[in-house]
Design a protein around this motif. Structure first.
Motif, mmCIF file in Angstrom:
data_model
loop_
_atom_site.group_PDB
_atom_site.id
_atom_site.type_symbol
_atom_site.label_atom_id
_atom_site.label_comp_id
_atom_site.label_asym_id
_atom_site.label_seq_id
_atom_site.Cartn_x
_atom_site.Cartn_y
_atom_site.Cartn_z
ATOM 1 N N GLN A 138 -5.323 -2.466 -0.156
ATOM 2 C CA GLN A 138 -6.131 -2.156 1.022
ATOM 3 C C GLN A 138 -7.113 -3.279 1.315
ATOM 4 O O GLN A 138 -7.437 -3.552 2.467
ATOM 5 C CB GLN A 138 -6.875 -0.816 0.839
ATOM 6 N N ALA A 165 -3.467 0.524 -4.900
ATOM 7 C CA ALA A 165 -3.957 0.900 -3.574
ATOM 8 C C ALA A 165 -5.257 0.173 -3.260
ATOM 9 O O ALA A 165 -5.467 -0.312 -2.138
ATOM 10 C CB ALA A 165 -4.159 2.410 -3.492
ATOM 11 N N PHE A 180 0.836 -1.208 0.000
ATOM 12 C CA PHE A 180 0.000 0.000 0.000
ATOM 13 C C PHE A 180 0.868 1.255 0.000
ATOM 14 O O PHE A 180 0.555 2.232 -0.690
ATOM 15 C CB PHE A 180 -0.912 -0.003 1.232
#
Length: 308
Positions: A214, A210, A81
């Motif tokens: 996540q 991302a 991330f």
């Protein structure tokens, strides 16, 4: 084997990006090309990203302790991330801002042939790294569609490098076209536009990485086939009258935690329940080697329903 493959892909990308970044930076300073400078920034960010991924792999391999009883596997997802944030924050934003400056104050690219040589070398290096990552990811996807393989993959290192290098190849093409048309048409502003486009490519790549990381970081379950297989093993075990819940979670690419709530037959003694639990654990771990820890709760169906 999977960790070894991941490291091999990352080391290949690290070596390639370091060489390309230094070459691009020298060319950008020599020619004054905004697109080339954006490409240099892109390659330096990618180099730093590979170092972060290697650090994440090292941290994830640490054994469990009192503070982290389930191990450190989730750290790999955290550093993935961070990689996505760096691609956007450093690579995309800086490239876009630099391109906007060039659009506002355009100046011709000097010694454009240097850019052509460097970009050509960059395509060769990036293409080689991309093929290594593609080959590794192709083995991992095991016949599944590309998007489905990415969405279901629990090892972000390989597809992170693959996406980074896909973006790098696209950026090289954009930079090459930007320099070419800027020189041929006598419009230096095109070089700035190319820099903005490179930044946009990085922003899209960062957003996708991302989003995927996540999801892993916040606790993804095992794949559907694994979940259904575990539930079936527990449900069919002798002495089990019903399965209340079968929960799974990845604490790393190859570290799965399983929690089962089972309704055992009332006629079983405590010793027989223990034996049944042992048989279930052995059967699950034999069928699914990635399962590292299993917790089994004995609870009636009605009690489990009230608890939920």
């Amino acid at each position: 084997m999977a960790a070894h493959t991941s490291k091999r892909v990352i080391y290949a990308a690290l070596a390639g990006n370091t060489a390309i970044a230094l070459t691009k930076l020298a060319a950008a300073l020599f020619t004054g090309s905004a697109a080339m400078l954006s490409e240099a920034i892109h390659s330096f960010v990618d180099t730093g990203n590979q170092l972060l991924l290697l650090f994440g792999l090292r941290r994830a391999a640490m054994p469990a302790d009192a503070q982290h009883p389930f191990g450190y596997g989730l750290q790999l997802y955290f550093y993935t991330f961070v990689v996505a944030v760096l691609i956007f924050g450093v690579g995309a934003v800086v490239s876009i801002l630099h391109g906007i400056d060039k659009i506002r104050d355009p100046h011709p690219v000097e010694h454009a042939w240097v850019n052509y040589v460097v970009l050509g070398i960059g395509v060769i290096f990036e293409g080689g790294v991309w093929l290594v990552a593609l080959k590794a990811f192709d083995k991992e996807r095991n016949g599944r569609g590309w998007l489905r393989a990415v969405r279901s993959s629990k090892d972000p290192t390989v597809f992170t490098v693959l996406f980074e290098d896909t973006a790098a190849l696209m950026g090289l093409l954009v930079a090459l076209l930007g320099v070419f048309f800027s020189e041929e048409l006598g419009l230096p502003v095109i070089d700035g536009i190319a820099s903005v486009m490179v930044g946009a490519i990085l922003a899209v790549t960062a957003f996708f990485l991302a989003f995927e990381s996540q999801s892993l970081l916040t606790g993804e379950a095992a794949d559907r086939e694994t979940r259904e297989g575990i539930a079936e093993i527990a449900r069919r075990a002798a002495g089990v009258s019903g399965l209340n819940q079968a929960l799974t979670m990845h604490f790393g690419p190859h570290e799965v935690f399983v929690a089962l709530s089972l309704d055992f037959e009332d006629s079983l003694t405590a010793a027989q329940v223990e034996q049944t639990v042992t048989r279930i654990e052995q059967a699950i771990k034999q069928a699914y080697p990635d399962v590292r820890q299993i917790f089994i709760e004995a609870q009636s169906f009605d009690a489990d329903k009230r608890g939920r």
